[in-house]
Each structure stands twice: as C-alpha cells, then as structure tokens.
Design an enzyme around this catalytic site. Structure first.
Site, mmCIF file in Angstrom:
data_model
loop_
_atom_site.group_PDB
_atom_site.id
_atom_site.type_symbol
_atom_site.label_atom_id
_atom_site.label_comp_id
_atom_site.label_asym_id
_atom_site.label_seq_id
_atom_site.Cartn_x
_atom_site.Cartn_y
_atom_site.Cartn_z
ATOM 1 N N ARG A 32 0.825 -1.215 0.000
ATOM 2 C CA ARG A 32 0.000 0.000 0.000
ATOM 3 C C ARG A 32 0.857 1.262 0.000
ATOM 4 O O ARG A 32 0.401 2.311 -0.400
ATOM 5 C CB ARG A 32 -0.912 0.026 1.232
ATOM 6 C CG ARG A 32 -2.256 -0.675 1.113
ATOM 7 C CD ARG A 32 -2.169 -2.098 0.839
ATOM 8 N NE ARG A 32 -3.427 -2.840 0.975
ATOM 9 C CZ ARG A 32 -3.449 -4.142 1.178
ATOM 10 N NH1 ARG A 32 -2.322 -4.808 1.313
ATOM 11 N NH2 ARG A 32 -4.593 -4.790 1.258
ATOM 12 N N HIS A 43 -2.718 -1.068 7.880
ATOM 13 C CA HIS A 43 -3.568 -1.663 6.830
ATOM 14 C C HIS A 43 -2.615 -1.940 5.684
ATOM 15 O O HIS A 43 -2.424 -1.126 4.787
ATOM 16 C CB HIS A 43 -4.684 -0.729 6.385
ATOM 17 C CG HIS A 43 -5.357 -1.249 5.147
ATOM 18 N ND1 HIS A 43 -5.976 -2.487 5.082
ATOM 19 C CD2 HIS A 43 -5.486 -0.712 3.909
ATOM 20 C CE1 HIS A 43 -6.453 -2.683 3.873
ATOM 21 N NE2 HIS A 43 -6.173 -1.620 3.132
HETATM 22 C C1 2OP Z 1 -7.426 -3.326 0.048
HETATM 23 O O1 2OP Z 1 -6.800 -3.894 0.938
HETATM 24 C C2 2OP Z 1 -6.916 -1.645 -1.639
HETATM 25 O O2 2OP Z 1 -6.088 -1.375 0.572
HETATM 26 C C3 2OP Z 1 -7.177 -1.880 -0.209
HETATM 27 O O3 2OP Z 1 -8.275 -3.864 -0.640
#
Ligand code: 2OP
Length: 307
Positions: free
Chosen positions: A91, A178
């Site tokens: 990311r 994330h």
């Molecule tokens: C995902 O994990 C794009 O960060 C987004 O799907």
C-alpha cells in the site's frame, strides 16, 4: 437535522461508496469532488438518473469545496490506480502520489471551514490519515482511517467459510498497519462466544492458513485488477453511518495511539464525536510484538517518504 457527506476522489472506490450512499439514502446532501470534472459530473448525472427508481432522494453538489463547510463527514477515496499494481501489493507504493494529493485536498478542506469528521480510505491509509489530520488541524479523534476494519472483515469471511457460518457471527480484530505488516490477533477472535483458539484445537484448524485466506481479499483487489473495492467502500460508509447516527460502536479503525506514536488500527468506540474512546486489549506477548513491528514499519516508511 440533515445528513451531509462529502466524497473526495471519485475513482472506483469513491464512486462505489457514493453509489452505496445514494442507493440507501444514507445522506440528504452529497458533495462529490474529483479533479476530473467530466467524470464527477457524469457520476452526479448518473446518480440523478437512478433516483426516479429509488425510494429516497439525495441532493448532489459537484466540485464545490465550500459546500463542505457544514458537512458531517468527508470520505477521502483519493488514489492512483497505476501505483496500486505493484509486486507485493504494498500500500505504500501509492505514497508519493497520495501524500501530495492529501496535502492539497487537506488544505482545501481546511479552507472550506469544515468542522466535521474525516473517514480516510486513501492508501497508505495510516500515514494519509495522519497527513490529513496535520493539514486540516482537525482534532486527532475526528480523523479516522478505515484501516483494518476491512482486514478484520476479510478475517471474518475466511473464518466463516471454514466453519460454514455467517461471517457476522465472527468477532475479533486484525491490528496494526492496513498493509503487509497487519496481523490477526487470534486472542480477540470469538465465534458465537467461543474463542477461536479453542475451536482450532477441537477441530484442528490451521490459523496461519486462515490468516492467509483472509489476506487473499486484498490480493484479489490488486492482482485481480479489480481496483474497485466493495469491501473498503462498505467499511468507509459503515464508519460514516456510525458517526452520523451516533450508534456508538466498537470498531477496529486507524486512530492515533499515543503509546505507538502513530495512527494504526486498534479497536475504539466510534460515534458522533469520531473516536470517542480508545480501548485496551489483553493481547498475547507475540501479538504485542507484532503490533510494535507494524507500528515501527508505518513510522519508518513515513519517515523515509519525507526525506
Ligand atoms: C485493500 O486492501 C486496496 O487497501 C485496499 O483492498
């Protein structure tokens, strides 16, 4: 009291979130913003063409930051599809683009006099959420990222598939970035009240395999060239609705945790005032180590990007 939401960045994810809002009548007023004037005007017209066949009406404004002054929630879905397609679904690959975009958008949000709550999808979401908070000057608890709300949903999907149950019967959290350093805190995961660790022993479940199966969702979005993402759009709108409705809910969102010195995903009570209370989990030693590694990764990558 009217409900007003702004969606900034009308790419696949932003347009999916906006459609979800219009189709369900989650907002009385919707402000759509994108640098591509033709695109966002077409989206607005398309939504207005849908309304005669919907039970609800939404007033739509296009590309007017001043209309955000009295918005309750702004969702940032700014992104760069080309940078999402990178070798290990990192990311952080988007950061050179999204860092500059967030600074520009954040400055325009600040200039609009916006004093509501921000829900950030834009990746790398933990860092971009931090940039938005710094640039807008909004209180830290009024700027949250979708973070591992999506990854926790993917974990629930994987556990439910393994146990052949409804994914809403699974509770628990993925924590941290994330991104590739996030992890499932299995000590927090319960199915119908029973710790997954007990179920795993009884049914000889491989939790590492479940962790991998959960992460497949992100790979499908990246590898599958989908680049639209119902999972994260739904997570963002769920967050916006939790804020708008004041339904104080425990959710794993990217929020600023003093003890780690960064935004990262950790459960908090989200409500009308954004992050209203930060929770403290009883994590295992191994989970605490993983969380520290993830926090350090976010801070290191952020520092590298500002060099
Ligand atoms: C995902 O994990 C794009 O960060 C987004 O799907």
């Amino acid at each position: 009291m009217t409900r007003k939401i702004g969606v900034i960045g009308m790419g696949n994810v932003g347009a999916t979130a906006a459609h979800y809002i219009v189709a369900n009548g989650f907002a009385d007023d919707l402000v759509l913003i994108d640098t591509r004037e033709d695109k966002v005007k077409a989206d607005a017209l398309d939504f207005e063409d849908a309304m005669p066949n919907l039970p609800v009406h939404t007033n739509i404004t296009v590309n007017d930051y001043s209309a955000l002054e009295d918005a309750d929630v702004i969702i940032s879905a700014v992104g760069n599809i080309k940078l999402q397609d990178n070798p290990n679904d990192d990311r952080f690959a988007e950061l050179p683009f999204t860092r500059e975009a967030a600074k520009k958008v954040g400055a325009q949000i600040k200039a609009s006099g916006f004093h509501g709550k921000m829900v950030v999808i834009t990746n790398p979401v933990d860092v971009i959420t931090s940039i938005y908070q710094q640039v807008t000057g909004l209180p830290k608890n009024h700027v949250v990222g979708t973070g591992t709300l999506l990854d926790s949903a993917r974990m629930k999907r994987a556990v439910a598939a393994e146990l052949n149950i409804d994914s809403r019967s699974v509770v628990g959290y993925n924590l941290g970035e994330h991104g590739n350093s996030q992890f499932t805190a299995w000590s927090t995961v319960r199915v119908l009240g029973k710790p997954i660790t007990e179920i795993a022993k009884e049914r000889n479940l491989d939790l590492d395999k479940l962790d991998h199966d959960a992460k497949v969702g992100g790979h499908v979005v990246f590898r599958g060239k989908k680049y639209t993402n119902y999972g994260v759009a739904t997570a963002a709108v769920h967050l916006a609705n939790t804020i708008l409705s004041g339904a104080e809910t425990e959710l794993p969102v990217s929020n600023y945790r003093e003890e780690y010195g960064t935004y990262l995903s950790y459960p908090a009570i989200v409500g009308r005032d954004g992050v209203q209370e930060q929770l403290q989990l009883e994590l295992t030693e191994e989970e605490l180590k993983k969380l520290q590694v993830s926090a350090d990764y976010i801070k290191t990558k952020f520092a590298e990007s500002t060099k």
